[in-house]
Design a protein around this motif. Sequence first.
Motif, short mmCIF file in Angstrom:
data_model
loop_
_atom_site.label_atom_id
_atom_site.label_comp_id
_atom_site.label_asym_id
_atom_site.label_seq_id
_atom_site.Cartn_x
_atom_site.Cartn_y
_atom_site.Cartn_z
N PRO A 159 -15.36 78.64 65.64
CA PRO A 159 -15.38 78.39 64.20
C PRO A 159 -13.97 78.50 63.61
O PRO A 159 -13.14 79.28 64.07
N GLN A 160 -13.72 77.71 62.59
CA GLN A 160 -12.48 77.80 61.83
C GLN A 160 -12.80 78.58 60.56
O GLN A 160 -13.47 78.06 59.66
N LEU A 161 -12.34 79.82 60.48
CA LEU A 161 -12.66 80.66 59.34
C LEU A 161 -11.73 80.34 58.17
O LEU A 161 -10.51 80.44 58.29
N ALA A 162 -12.31 79.94 57.06
CA ALA A 162 -11.52 79.54 55.90
C ALA A 162 -10.90 80.73 55.17
O ALA A 162 -9.93 80.58 54.44
N THR A 163 -11.48 81.91 55.38
CA THR A 163 -11.03 83.09 54.62
C THR A 163 -9.73 83.68 55.14
O THR A 163 -9.11 84.49 54.46
N GLY A 164 -9.34 83.32 56.34
CA GLY A 164 -8.15 83.94 56.94
C GLY A 164 -8.44 85.26 57.60
O GLY A 164 -7.53 85.91 58.14
N VAL A 165 -9.69 85.70 57.57
CA VAL A 165 -10.09 86.94 58.26
C VAL A 165 -9.99 86.70 59.76
O VAL A 165 -10.42 85.66 60.26
N PRO A 166 -9.43 87.65 60.54
CA PRO A 166 -9.31 87.45 61.99
C PRO A 166 -10.67 87.27 62.66
O PRO A 166 -11.65 87.92 62.31
N ARG A 178 -13.08 77.67 80.64
CA ARG A 178 -12.71 76.59 79.73
C ARG A 178 -11.51 77.06 78.91
O ARG A 178 -11.20 78.26 78.86
N PRO A 179 -10.81 76.17 78.24
CA PRO A 179 -9.68 76.60 77.39
C PRO A 179 -10.17 77.39 76.18
O PRO A 179 -11.35 77.35 75.81
N ILE A 180 -9.24 78.08 75.54
CA ILE A 180 -9.50 78.81 74.30
C ILE A 180 -8.54 78.29 73.23
O ILE A 180 -7.34 78.16 73.48
N ASP A 181 -9.07 78.00 72.05
CA ASP A 181 -8.24 77.58 70.93
C ASP A 181 -7.69 78.82 70.25
O ASP A 181 -8.33 79.40 69.36
N TRP A 182 -6.51 79.23 70.65
CA TRP A 182 -5.94 80.49 70.17
C TRP A 182 -5.57 80.43 68.70
O TRP A 182 -5.44 81.49 68.06
N SER A 183 -5.44 79.24 68.13
CA SER A 183 -5.11 79.13 66.71
C SER A 183 -6.23 79.65 65.83
O SER A 183 -6.02 79.93 64.64
N ARG A 184 -7.43 79.80 66.40
CA ARG A 184 -8.58 80.27 65.64
C ARG A 184 -8.97 81.71 65.96
O ARG A 184 -9.98 82.20 65.47
N VAL A 185 -8.18 82.38 66.79
CA VAL A 185 -8.57 83.69 67.33
C VAL A 185 -7.55 84.75 66.94
O VAL A 185 -6.34 84.53 66.98
N GLY A 186 -8.08 85.94 66.59
CA GLY A 186 -7.21 87.09 66.41
C GLY A 186 -7.22 88.00 67.62
O GLY A 186 -6.20 88.55 68.03
N LEU A 187 -8.40 88.14 68.24
CA LEU A 187 -8.54 88.97 69.43
C LEU A 187 -9.69 88.42 70.28
O LEU A 187 -10.72 88.00 69.75
N ALA A 188 -9.48 88.42 71.58
CA ALA A 188 -10.53 88.05 72.53
C ALA A 188 -10.60 89.14 73.59
O ALA A 188 -9.59 89.73 73.97
N PHE A 189 -11.82 89.40 74.05
CA PHE A 189 -11.97 90.38 75.14
C PHE A 189 -13.07 89.93 76.08
O PHE A 189 -13.98 89.20 75.70
#
Length: 363
Positions: A159-166, A178-189
């Motif tokens: 999802p692309q969060l419009a609020t800017g919340v991580p 699969r690839p990860i769209d890091w532009s949409r992520v603050g943290l992944a685990f």
Amino acid sequence: MTSARPFNFAPGPATLPEPVLRQVAAEMLDWHGSGMSVMEMSHRGKEFGSILEAAERDLRELLAVPANFRILFMQGGGLGENAIVPMNLSRGGKVDVVVTGSWSRKSAAEARRYADVQIAADIGKTGVIPRDWALRDDAAYVHVCTNETIDGVEFHELPQLATGVPLVIDVSSHLLSRPIDWSRVGLAFGGAQKNIGPAGMTMVFVRDDLLGHALDICPSAFNYETVAANQSMFNTPPTFAIYVAGLVFQWVKGLEYAGKRGLAAIEQRNIDKAALLYGALDASGFFKNHIDPSCRSRMNVPFLLKDDRLNETFLAEAKSAGLLSLKGHKSVGGMRASIYNAMPLEGVQALVGFLKDFEARHG
């Protein structure tokens, strides 16, 4: 070199690439002439230092992890991160969770110990990821499980969060598939024991600006800032798991399939395996998958038999056919085939053949 090993569809700890297992066996007593097994090495020594450095480098390359993300190798598993994440990121404030299955529900329950948690959306029994999310602009982060191991639900686009919340994503059961769209992520685990290696290691990918906000109660060994400052060596890391993971990273880099190489090859092979299995289930009048095709998991495929009185017969006959660990999770019943990276196409073909034969004899 291959063998006649059974096909293991376990959800985790799960099957590993046979070439990796053979290399681990060959190096067990003496790693590269060091005279030591990796399990015997000092984590501070140059030998293990080279293993850790190569593993992080290859993982960063495979997933195209940006320079402003730290890669942490930690203990505690994905379940442990349900507590470690809010202790590091919530600041004792608000956390929004999108519930798409069992694991995100557990994440919400654990985060309530440290933050004001709101269920922003809930899949319920619909089998479809909800589109309308009630997100708070002042939440510390939004949590989603991008692949639900038990329920077989996967986000095919972040999802692309419009609020800017991580956005925090639990990628435990499809990390490196699969690839990860890091532009949409603050943290992944994600835990290692699905696609990457033995149980005992968790990988955390955290954006630099999210470091340094841990609650006072957060143990120092789980403080992301501390772990990052010490290059995952603040305490003794899971050395053997890191070593095996590093070999898996090398295996992925060298994999060729359908004219593609590396992560692209893995993704295409996973797409083909999932399409083959779901196609067989959908064409059957005997087996059923209840997840909407828009969000079916490529990794974990749960399915039910038309008559659940045949469940034990199915499992016994599958085992005799060399198809292992197909029993579904106790919370949902039925069957589940986990077809992670290391599961070859031939394994899924064998399973599909068995499904058709079983239906012909018992349908």
